[in-house]
Structures are given as C-alpha cells and as structure tokens.
Write a protein that holds these residues in place. Structure first.
Motif, mmCIF file in Angstrom:
data_model
loop_
_atom_site.group_PDB
_atom_site.id
_atom_site.type_symbol
_atom_site.label_atom_id
_atom_site.label_comp_id
_atom_site.label_asym_id
_atom_site.label_seq_id
_atom_site.Cartn_x
_atom_site.Cartn_y
_atom_site.Cartn_z
ATOM 1 N N LYS A 1 65.512 35.373 55.440
ATOM 2 C CA LYS A 1 66.243 36.575 55.818
ATOM 3 C C LYS A 1 67.521 36.166 56.564
ATOM 4 C CE LYS A 1 65.391 36.139 60.296
ATOM 5 N NZ LYS A 1 66.464 36.007 61.300
ATOM 6 N N CYS B 1 59.952 37.276 54.338
ATOM 7 C CA CYS B 1 59.765 38.254 55.413
ATOM 8 C C CYS B 1 58.271 38.385 55.682
ATOM 9 C CB CYS B 1 60.372 39.597 55.027
ATOM 10 S SG CYS B 1 60.196 40.864 56.304
ATOM 11 N N TYR C 1 64.176 43.036 60.970
ATOM 12 C CA TYR C 1 62.713 43.076 60.946
ATOM 13 C C TYR C 1 62.205 44.484 61.243
ATOM 14 C CZ TYR C 1 62.306 37.965 60.874
ATOM 15 O OH TYR C 1 62.352 36.640 60.523
ATOM 16 N N SER D 1 57.481 41.285 63.432
ATOM 17 C CA SER D 1 57.358 40.177 62.485
ATOM 18 C C SER D 1 56.335 39.134 62.923
ATOM 19 C CB SER D 1 58.710 39.489 62.302
ATOM 20 O OG SER D 1 59.170 38.977 63.546
#
Length: 328
Positions: A95, A122, A184, A255
């Motif tokens: 990302k 992710c 995120y 995350s």
C-alpha cells in the motif's frame, strides 16, 4: 509460490521474516537499488536468498520467480507492478496500491487480460479480528456512527521539521498521512459498508503542502464515518462502529488490532483476540491459497475494494488541495 522481492525497507524485512513460517513460499531473489546493495546482501544472507539484483528489468527476466512482491517507495508502485505484470509475473503490491485511480485500473486490466494474480498487501480483510467485527455487525443494530483513529508520530517527522524532506513527507513521491496511514481506516470502512455517498478531507498541511495529519469524513445512508490519521502526533488507535443496539470495536490500529470487542447492555464482550498483530502471515497464506487453487474470483473481488479505496484516496487528496508529482 516462487517469490521475488523488490525493496529493502522495514516492510520487506517484516515480510521476509513472516514468510519463513509459510513452507509454500520460497523466496528466490531480491532486487535493491545499487546504493542499497550492502543492505540487500545482509537481507539475503539472513534469509538464505541466493540471488541479488540491482537492475529491476534483469531481476524480472533472469530469475526463477512466478510472483513479485513490491515493497519500494509509493511513487514507484505503478511502474514496478506494470513491468512485473507485463513480464508475466503475479504481483503483490504494498500500500498505497498506486498514486492515481487510473493507474490502479490499468494494472487490474492488465492482470485480468493476462490471467495473472494481482494483490494489494493490505492486512485488514484477512485479520481474524476484523472478520469477527464483520460477522457480528448485525448485533450493533442500525449503524449511527463509525470512528477510526490511526495516529503514530513518524520517526521521520523531526527530520521533516528540520527541513529534510524524506519520501514519507514528500508530495513528489506520493507521501503524506492519507496515503500511508489513513488509507487503512478507509479500507476498514469500505470493507464493512462499501461505497460512501460522498467523501471529504480536512488536512493539516505542512510547509511543502503535504498532509501530516487529517480527518476523512464519508457519508452513508443514515450515518457518517470519520477517519483520523496522523504522522505528526500519537494517540490511542482504534476502529469503532456504533449502532443503536451496541458497538463493535477493534483495539489498536485497524490494520494490526489486538482484539475485537462487542459493547452491549453496558458490558464489553471479547469476540476475538488474534495474536497476528502487524504480521503479514495471514494475507500471504491467502495469496498462496488463491494461487494454488487458481481462485481468480476471490482475487478480483478484493481488487474491486482496492480500486474503490484508490478512488476515495484521490478524491480526498484533491479535496484537501494536496498536489502530487503525478498531478503536474
């Protein structure tokens, strides 16, 4: 999976440590910049990687790999991913997936045309804590408010204040808080509720026009989602979904949360305590499964979420007046 790794930063170090726990993954080669050759050699020695390259084009054609992991600076994600796909390699891209929406759409088009796997690295969709929140969403009742906060003072912020602009705070290199941290939070909200009706970004801009912190607001039918992110300050991190019958919370960054909880009738109930934290093991295992089973539908379905998040990131960035090198 015969994996080739591009990059030598902290996320690459974490990846190399985590995939050692997955016997189905063999890291065949690593590619670094010429100036980082010594760091590349250290990583290769530590993780028993036999091949080291400093030319990406050579790395793609001369090494025995079927998948490329891209862990270079954000502004190079599109270029590196496109080259790998055109070389016939599956791609795992860190990302933010790309800088622009059109770049992401093009990569997805190439992957589908060439029947290749393309994944955004992710962690959220593969986290047991997140999945516990998703499974129990109905217990919250009608959703009224969603709040996320991911704030972590960057180790590079002092240098930025002193006038030294490293990639993390460089608009020319697609830096800033929105694309690095707050994305995120957007992934968390979109994974639960899909496309918002609108998105706004109120950003704290530094002396070079980059966002060091800010708040993304997204509007849904019946509720608002507020996503706070900061690279210039610290705060307890969380994801919170509030409904008229209860609330669901992820403790810690969405995350890499420590647990998922349900608040109901004045009491908290722990739904899941996934010990994965920030490790990449769960997502990498899923990528291996999809590759082995040729599960293109699962891959392409997740790319739909990736593309939506990229659309929202670009819209939010431009709403705040942040100009990247790709805009010039």
């Amino acid at each position: 999976m015969k994996l080739g790794v591009a990059g030598n930063g902290m996320i690459v170090k974490r990846l190399l440590a985590d995939v050692e726990q997955i016997p189905e993954i063999e890291v065949k080669a690593i590619c670094v910049r010429r100036g980082s050759l010594n760091k590349g050699r250290e990583l290769a020695d530590c993780h028993h990687i036999r091949e080291i390259y400093t030319e990406y084009s050579v790395f793609l054609t001369r090494t025995d790999i079927d998948t490329v992991y891209i862990g270079v600076i954000s502004s190079l994600h599109y270029e590196y991913a496109k080259a790998a796909l055109e070389a016939g390699k599956h791609v795992i891209c860190e990302k933010p997936f790309t800088t622009e929406y059109d770049e992401a759409a093009e990569l997805i088009r190439i992957a589908k045309k060439k029947k290749l796997f393309l994944w955004e690295a992710c962690k959220i969709p593969y986290s047991e804590n997140f999945l516990a929140v998703k499974r129990n969403l109905g217990q919250a009742g009608a959703i009224k408010l969603v709040q996320c906060n991911y704030s972590r003072r960057s180790s590079r912020y002092d240098a930025y204040l002193a006038g030294k602009v490293l990639p993390a705070f460089d608009p020319e290199l697609s830096g800033g808080c929105l694309y690095d941290i707050n994305m995120y939070n957007l992934h968390f909200v979109v994974a639960l509720f899909g496309r918002p009706k609108w998105v706004r970004y109120a950003a704290n801009l530094g002396y070079n026009g980059i966002d060091t912190s800010g708040i993304v607001t997204m509007g849904y039918d019946g509720f608002q989602a507020v996503c706070c992110g900061a690279k210039d300050s610290d705060s307890p991190c969380f994801g919170l979904v509030q409904g008229d019958r209860g609330s669901l919370q992820l403790e810690g960054p969405v995350s890499s949360s420590s647990c998922a909880k349900l608040y109901h009738d004045g009491q908290w109930e722990v739904l899941c305590e996934d010990g994965q934290g920030g490790r990449l093991t769960a997502e990498m295992k899923e990528f291996v499964r999809q590759l082995e089973k040729k599960d293109y539908p699962s891959c392409y379905d997740m790319l739909g979420q990736t593309l939506l998040v990229m659309e929202l990131l670009v819209t939010a960035r431009k709403d705040a007046g942040i100009v990247f090198g790709t805009d010039l």
